[in-house]
Write an enzyme that holds these catalytic residues in place. Structure first.
Site, PDB file in Angstrom:
ATOM      1  N   PHE C 116      33.337  49.185  55.331  1.00 27.31           N
ATOM      2  CA  PHE C 116      33.597  48.018  54.488  1.00 27.31           C
ATOM      3  C   PHE C 116      35.069  47.647  54.606  1.00 27.31           C
ATOM      4  O   PHE C 116      35.902  48.480  54.983  1.00 27.31           O
ATOM      5  CB  PHE C 116      33.262  48.351  53.029  1.00 27.31           C
ATOM      6  CG  PHE C 116      32.231  47.441  52.421  1.00 27.31           C
ATOM      7  CD1 PHE C 116      30.902  47.592  52.758  1.00 27.31           C
ATOM      8  CD2 PHE C 116      32.590  46.441  51.526  1.00 27.31           C
ATOM      9  CE1 PHE C 116      29.935  46.769  52.200  1.00 27.31           C
ATOM     10  CE2 PHE C 116      31.632  45.618  50.965  1.00 27.31           C
ATOM     11  CZ  PHE C 116      30.301  45.770  51.294  1.00 27.31           C
ATOM     12  N   GLN C 236      39.853  37.019  42.894  1.00 28.22           N
ATOM     13  CA  GLN C 236      39.464  37.188  44.290  1.00 28.22           C
ATOM     14  C   GLN C 236      38.532  36.090  44.793  1.00 28.22           C
ATOM     15  O   GLN C 236      37.535  35.781  44.148  1.00 28.22           O
ATOM     16  CB  GLN C 236      38.765  38.538  44.471  1.00 28.22           C
ATOM     17  CG  GLN C 236      38.327  38.797  45.900  1.00 28.22           C
ATOM     18  CD  GLN C 236      37.942  40.248  46.105  1.00 28.22           C
ATOM     19  OE1 GLN C 236      36.857  40.674  45.719  1.00 28.22           O
ATOM     20  NE2 GLN C 236      38.841  41.009  46.670  1.00 28.22           N
ATOM     21  N   HIS C 238      36.081  35.623  47.737  1.00 26.21           N
ATOM     22  CA  HIS C 238      35.390  36.370  48.793  1.00 26.21           C
ATOM     23  C   HIS C 238      35.282  35.456  50.009  1.00 26.21           C
ATOM     24  O   HIS C 238      34.912  34.298  49.882  1.00 26.21           O
ATOM     25  CB  HIS C 238      34.004  36.780  48.291  1.00 26.21           C
ATOM     26  CG  HIS C 238      33.324  37.793  49.153  1.00 26.21           C
ATOM     27  ND1 HIS C 238      32.879  37.501  50.423  1.00 26.21           N
ATOM     28  CD2 HIS C 238      33.000  39.095  48.926  1.00 26.21           C
ATOM     29  CE1 HIS C 238      32.319  38.593  50.934  1.00 26.21           C
ATOM     30  NE2 HIS C 238      32.386  39.570  50.050  1.00 26.21           N
ATOM     31  N   LEU C 248      26.787  34.653  47.714  1.00 19.30           N
ATOM     32  CA  LEU C 248      27.519  35.680  48.442  1.00 19.30           C
ATOM     33  C   LEU C 248      26.786  36.178  49.685  1.00 19.30           C
ATOM     34  O   LEU C 248      25.587  36.433  49.655  1.00 19.30           O
ATOM     35  CB  LEU C 248      27.753  36.866  47.499  1.00 19.30           C
ATOM     36  CG  LEU C 248      28.619  37.983  48.069  1.00 19.30           C
ATOM     37  CD1 LEU C 248      30.036  37.492  48.242  1.00 19.30           C
ATOM     38  CD2 LEU C 248      28.572  39.192  47.159  1.00 19.30           C
ATOM     39  N   GLU C 251      29.993  41.650  52.539  1.00 20.50           N
ATOM     40  CA  GLU C 251      30.903  42.169  53.545  1.00 20.50           C
ATOM     41  C   GLU C 251      30.185  43.187  54.431  1.00 20.50           C
ATOM     42  O   GLU C 251      30.610  43.449  55.558  1.00 20.50           O
ATOM     43  CB  GLU C 251      32.032  42.873  52.783  1.00 20.50           C
ATOM     44  CG  GLU C 251      33.327  42.993  53.498  1.00 20.50           C
ATOM     45  CD  GLU C 251      34.402  43.415  52.506  1.00 20.50           C
ATOM     46  OE1 GLU C 251      34.554  42.744  51.465  1.00 20.50           O
ATOM     47  OE2 GLU C 251      35.081  44.405  52.766  1.00 20.50           O
ATOM     48  N   ARG C 282      39.812  41.412  51.603  1.00 17.71           N
ATOM     49  CA  ARG C 282      39.270  40.077  51.373  1.00 17.71           C
ATOM     50  C   ARG C 282      40.343  39.008  51.267  1.00 17.71           C
ATOM     51  O   ARG C 282      40.163  37.890  51.760  1.00 17.71           O
ATOM     52  CB  ARG C 282      38.414  40.088  50.110  1.00 17.71           C
ATOM     53  CG  ARG C 282      37.146  40.875  50.329  1.00 17.71           C
ATOM     54  CD  ARG C 282      36.356  41.041  49.061  1.00 17.71           C
ATOM     55  NE  ARG C 282      35.134  41.790  49.348  1.00 17.71           N
ATOM     56  CZ  ARG C 282      34.304  42.231  48.414  1.00 17.71           C
ATOM     57  NH1 ARG C 282      34.556  42.010  47.139  1.00 17.71           N
ATOM     58  NH2 ARG C 282      33.223  42.896  48.754  1.00 17.71           N
ATOM     59  N   HIS C 369      34.930  34.910  43.352  1.00 23.06           N
ATOM     60  CA  HIS C 369      34.057  36.067  43.347  1.00 23.06           C
ATOM     61  C   HIS C 369      34.342  37.079  42.251  1.00 23.06           C
ATOM     62  O   HIS C 369      33.433  37.554  41.591  1.00 23.06           O
ATOM     63  CB  HIS C 369      34.158  36.738  44.716  1.00 23.06           C
ATOM     64  CG  HIS C 369      33.251  37.917  44.889  1.00 23.06           C
ATOM     65  ND1 HIS C 369      31.889  37.811  44.740  1.00 23.06           N
ATOM     66  CD2 HIS C 369      33.498  39.216  45.204  1.00 23.06           C
ATOM     67  CE1 HIS C 369      31.345  38.998  44.956  1.00 23.06           C
ATOM     68  NE2 HIS C 369      32.283  39.870  45.221  1.00 23.06           N
ATOM     69  N   ARG C 411      41.006  43.331  45.077  1.00 22.13           N
ATOM     70  CA  ARG C 411      40.045  44.429  45.023  1.00 22.13           C
ATOM     71  C   ARG C 411      39.436  44.664  46.398  1.00 22.13           C
ATOM     72  O   ARG C 411      39.146  43.721  47.123  1.00 22.13           O
ATOM     73  CB  ARG C 411      38.928  44.094  44.041  1.00 22.13           C
ATOM     74  CG  ARG C 411      37.818  45.111  44.006  1.00 22.13           C
ATOM     75  CD  ARG C 411      36.792  44.825  42.934  1.00 22.13           C
ATOM     76  NE  ARG C 411      35.964  43.658  43.206  1.00 22.13           N
ATOM     77  CZ  ARG C 411      34.919  43.650  44.040  1.00 22.13           C
ATOM     78  NH1 ARG C 411      34.603  44.748  44.704  1.00 22.13           N
ATOM     79  NH2 ARG C 411      34.205  42.557  44.214  1.00 22.13           N
TER      80      ARG C 411
END
Lengths: 139, 234, 596
Positions: C116, C236, C238, C248, C251, C282, C369, C411
């Site tokens: 990730f 954030q 995304h 979404l 990832e 991100r 996000h 994050r």
């Protein structure tokens, strides 16, 4: 301590009737096919009309042969066919009255009236079965 | 394009009977039915009642009847409808609270009745309990359930008798019964072996058609019947 | 009006709320209040995985996880809390597994893990398999498992209750005021401890991956009671939301080898993050996409990029990167591998845009996000209300609504689900412990007065302003000026606009005057929450004159550790926002330049 091992679930009425409904449904079809096949072999192909053959198929009683052109009903009236008839009646009546019971339980809630109606269905099942067997054995 | 929505309305606080209201609005082919409901609520009638949260088919809030079939409002696009006349109604078999909002408690009562939780009384190992990819695959399909009630409220047996636990509860029992780590399969099967358990399923397949997660619901119920008949899980 | 008394009351029934309730209910009488049925919570939308250094397929250590998180946070995360979370992660994941969570599995039966963004082998700098996953529906499985365990443990739920006010008496938590949506009736909950776990506020922005229900209820509740919000400028975006819709795309797609392609057909992340490329954090990727699109290199010149996970493209780039399987063989995928690992993503794309990701690329753009900021807490979930981290007795927060801060300025993927279970657990334990040693605080004489006053203001407004219009004006100004890239003038304009909207909100129209399921009234209330949060966010952002993590400014393009290595605290006071700052907790990681 619990484990993955699974004791066989208890045999209750719901389970037995569910199994029976499936078996009897299949059996009724097989019995009808057998009735038609043997009827055709015994001469229905030339000596019986379609309607009569169908009546025979779903209830192989020799009375149904009387108004056909079969000359001799000896082959059509014997112990084998009486057993066939009893099987058809027992399977059909039990299958049908059990269906009636399920419908009853869907549309009523537990209590006196449901119990009473269930008992009525039971009586009708016993009564219709006995009457049918009496007719079969008496003809 | 113009779309017409005929929406079931019921407000227990008003004297009016249950009825339908018709709304006409502009829509894009790629709009979700949920988008249309939001726009009606925002611009035409703020009193319209419906549930929604994630708006992309994973939370299970917005199961409704669209032209007679159970769907999530957020997973049906205008172009999927193949008609510009849309009838929107609450799902059947649960009491209507207001417009498209139904009382979900009977549904969740059935869910809670089948022990829908992992049971393993052995002391847990220091790390994870091992499970092979094949064992994991065995119950994969039924882990997808989002409890939207689309299946249960599409089932004629459930419409007739709300005491039937319904396809969703059975799916959630299946998820644990066939999990190789779980130890309460026998107890769950005993629950489903009762009068309003699996035997009320007459393999009508409405549930499978209604499931927005493409769970093979009828097959899952069949597997449980088979386990009951055979007395084993293999 | 009904009154209830529970030692611990949890607000919100997502991952954090349910975990808190499970732990609190072991030692104290506990109730959960939620505006949704628990399984509707937004935790269920999380896809890719939960981070924990199990090391099931390759070498990994909690210390590496901690460092990656510190670096990902652009050094704004509190390092004591990050070390705590990374160390707790391993047990947290095992605990979920013991609760029955159906993780995907490795051939040896252990929990499967995938790479990730931002998670690396600290020695080689290459991506490491740290995200424990259940296909691409990890959040769904966590939410369902926690709810199932709540049923097993007979946790008391008040479903579809909307919390309107937090009762604080003499600086101590006394309880809550909530409305039962089904009836409109007010309920007073007297509690020794309250745990806020209401999630985030992505609905402030135009394009978002967040649910309609993500309206910042918890932060707004706290702000109105004089509790500050921390680091609200860090929100954030995304990188991969479905174009225009914002849904979404995990990832995990890039973890499985998917790549981002620009309008010229190039894998542009090679330029921006030469080592980990498409698995950079991100903020870095969203910013790169923004720069590419600004330079006219979007697909067909439009404002989106292609995310390509077709086997040919994955295998092509895997060969270039020299990516290996754990057993050392070259990494190659087939269409059925993609189908097995990303079933929901494929379903979303087919349903909403008619694209099959196995054969065609997905059009994606950055989407609002996750809130790194929120109600300030310490690592036990205790709410702290000033620069000196003074604890407010009896008040706890956990999950996205809280700012511990483990995410700092950005994050890392998989750390949100981890945050929920780790801090949900400790806030639950701490709240029960607190409740066992403290007495109930007496309720004020008119506990529902403040809530009723606000409700009546909405009900009796002039009705000149349409709610949808107000909301869309807020969303568009916030997306344009307080989004991926920010400048002074834009943010100043946003502050002004949001204040105008706040004024106009006083005339908001509510059509529904009933009491049963009056969602119209609740949505107006939610909009007021969003507007408050938009204001706090824009003001906090305007003040921070540097670029750090998700807060990225054209006019101050560099990180400024000398002046800005500190947390923002924002209070709503006297019709405006007051700002103050508090230091970042450092342990052993000194700020370095951040490159991927």
């Amino acid at each position: 301590m619990r484990s993955r091992a699974m004791p066989k679930p208890s045999w209750n009425l719901e389970y037995l009737m569910w199994i029976f409904t499936r078996i009897s449904g299949l059996s009724l079809i097989l019995l009808a096919v057998l009735g038609i096949s043997l009827g055709l072999l015994m001469g229905a192909r030339t000596q019986m009309d379609m309607g009569t053959l169908m009546r025979w198929a779903f209830f192989p009683n020799s009375n149904h042969v009387l108004d056909s052109e079969i000359p001799d009903i000896f082959l059509w009236a014997n112990g084998f066919w009486q057993i066939m008839q009893i099987l058809v009646v027992v399977f059909a009546a039990t299958h049908g009255f059990n269906g009636l019971r399920v419908v009853l339980e869907d549309y009523t809630s537990p209590g006196f009236w449901q119990a009473a109606l269930r008992f009525l269905i039971f009586l009708l099942w016993v009564f219709s079965g006995l009457v049918a067997i009496y007719v079969i054995l008496g003809s | 394009m113009q779309v017409t929505l005929k929406i079931f309305r019921y407000n227990p606080e008003e004297d009016r009977k249950k009825h339908y209201d018709t709304f006409t609005l502009e829509a894009e082919p790629t709009d979700r039915v949920l988008d249309l409901l939001e726009r009606i609520k925002g611009n035409q009638d703020g009193t319209l009642g419906f549930r929604r949260a994630c708006a992309h088919g994973v939370c299970g809030s917005d199961a409704i009847r669209i032209n007679g079939v159970n769907r999530l409002a957020c997973k049906v696009l205008v172009q999927d409808l193949k008609t510009r006349q849309v009838v929107i109604e609450p799902i059947l078999g649960l009491p209507v609270e207001k417009d498209l909002i139904v009382d979900m408690e009977p549904f969740f009562d059935h869910y809670r009745s089948v022990m829908p939780y992992f049971v393993n009384d052995d002391p847990p190992p220091a790390k994870e309990r091992l499970q092979s990819p094949e064992e994991r695959e065995r119950f994969d399909d039924t882990t997808k359930c989002i409890l939207c009630a689309a299946c249960t409220t599409s089932c004629p047996s459930f419409w007739v008798n709300g005491k039937y636990v319904g396809p969703s509860a059975i799916v959630n029992a299946h998820r644990f019964i066939f999990d190789s780590r779980d130890q309460a399969a026998a107890e769950r099967l005993e629950i489903l072996n009762e009068q309003f358990g699996v035997y009320r399923c007459h393999t009508i397949f409405n549930c499978t058609d209604a499931c927005p997660r493409d769970i093979q619901v009828t097959q899952a119920i069949g597997e449980i019947k088979k386990a009951l008949a055979k007395g084993s899980l293999d | 009006m009904q009154k209830h008394q529970y030692e611990v009351v949890v607000v919100g029934a997502g991952g954090a709320g349910l975990t808190a309730a499970l732990y609190a209910s072991r030692n104290a009488s506990t109730a959960v209040i939620s505006k949704l049925y628990p399984t509707r919570s937004h935790t269920g939308a999380a896809q890719g995985g939960i981070g924990a250094a199990l090391g099931n397929t390759e070498e990994d250590h909690p210390e590496w996880h901690a460092f990656d998180t510190v670096k990902g946070s652009d050094y704004l995360g509190d390092q004591d809390a990050i070390e705590f979370m990374a160390a707790e992660a391993v047990d947290a994941v095992y605990e979920l597994e013991h609760m029955g969570l159906p993780f995907s599995r490795n051939p040896d039966g252990t929990i499967a893990q995938r790479p990730f963004g931002g998670h690396t082998n600290n020695e080689t700098g290459k991506p490491v398999r740290r995200a424990c996953y259940a296909a691409d529906r990890t959040g769904h499985m966590i939410l369902q498992t926690l709810y199932q365990q709540s049923i097993k443990n007979q946790v008391k739920f008040f479903d579809e209750f909307y919390v309107l006010d937090l009762l604080i008496v003499d600086g101590k938590t006394a309880g809550l005021v909530a409305m039962e949506l089904a009836t409109g009736e007010m309920h007073i909950f007297q509690a020794k401890a309250v745990i806020i776990a209401t999630g985030g506020h992505g609905r402030v922005w135009e394009t978002t991956s967040n649910a309609y229900s993500y309206t910042g209820d918890g932060v707004a509740l706290a702000l109105r009671k004089g509790i500050p919000a921390e680091d609200m400028e860090f929100y954030q975006f995304h990188p991969t939301g479905i174009y225009k819709m914002g849904i979404l795309i995990t990832e995990g797609v890039r973890g499985e080898g998917g790549v981002l392609i620009n309008g010229e057909g190039n894998r542009f992340m090679e330029t921006y993050a030469p080592t980990v490329k498409d698995l950079a954090s991100r903020d870095v990727i969203s910013r790169a996409m923004y720069l590419e699109m600004k330079a006219g290199r979007g697909i067909n010149g439009k404002r989106f990029m292609n995310l390509d996970v077709t086997p040919e493209v994955v295998n092509h780039y895997a060969e270039i990167d020299g990516r290996k399987n754990p057993d050392g063989s070259p990494y190659r995928v087939t269409a059925s591998d993609i189908l097995a690992k990303l079933p929901d993503i494929i379903d979303f794309c087919e349903t909403y845009i008619g694209v099959n990701p196995v054969t065609d690329p997905m059009p994606v753009q950055p989407t609002a996000h996750y809130a790194m900021g929120g109600i300030p807490t310490n690592k036990y979930g205790e709410v702290v209300v000033d620069e000196k981290n003074t604890v407010l007795p009896g008040l706890y927060a956990a999950g996205e609504v809280a700012c511990v801060s483990v995410h700092g300025a950005n994050r890392l993927g998989t750390n949100a689900l981890l945050d929920l279970v780790v801090f949900g657990k400790y806030s639950g334990l701490k709240a029960a412990e607190f409740a066992n040693s403290e007495a109930y605080v007496d309720l004020p004489p008119d506990p529902e007065a403040y809530a009723m006053q606000q409700l009546n203001a909405i009900r009796n407004s002039s009705g000149k302003e349409n709610m949808i219009t107000l909301a869309s004006e807020m969303k568009s100004v916030m997306a344009e000026h307080v989004g991926v890239f920010r400048v002074e003038e834009g943010m100043a304009e946003a502050v002004e606009k949001v204040r105008e909207l706040k004024e106009r909100f006083k005339d908001v129209r509510v059509d529904d005057h009933g009491s049963k399921y009056n969602m119209n009234l609740i949505e107006a209330w939610e909009l007021s929450n969003l507007i408050d949060i938009a204001e706090v966010t824009a003001v906090s952002a305007l003040a921070r004159k540097e670029s750090r993590g998700a807060h990225s400014r054209d006019d101050y393009p560099d990180r400024d550790d000398d002046n800005w290595l500190k947390h923002t605290l924002a209070w709503m006071e006297n019709g405006g926002v007051r700002l103050a700052y508090k230091p970042v907790t450092m342990t052993k990681y000194t700020p370095k330049a951040r490159s991927y």
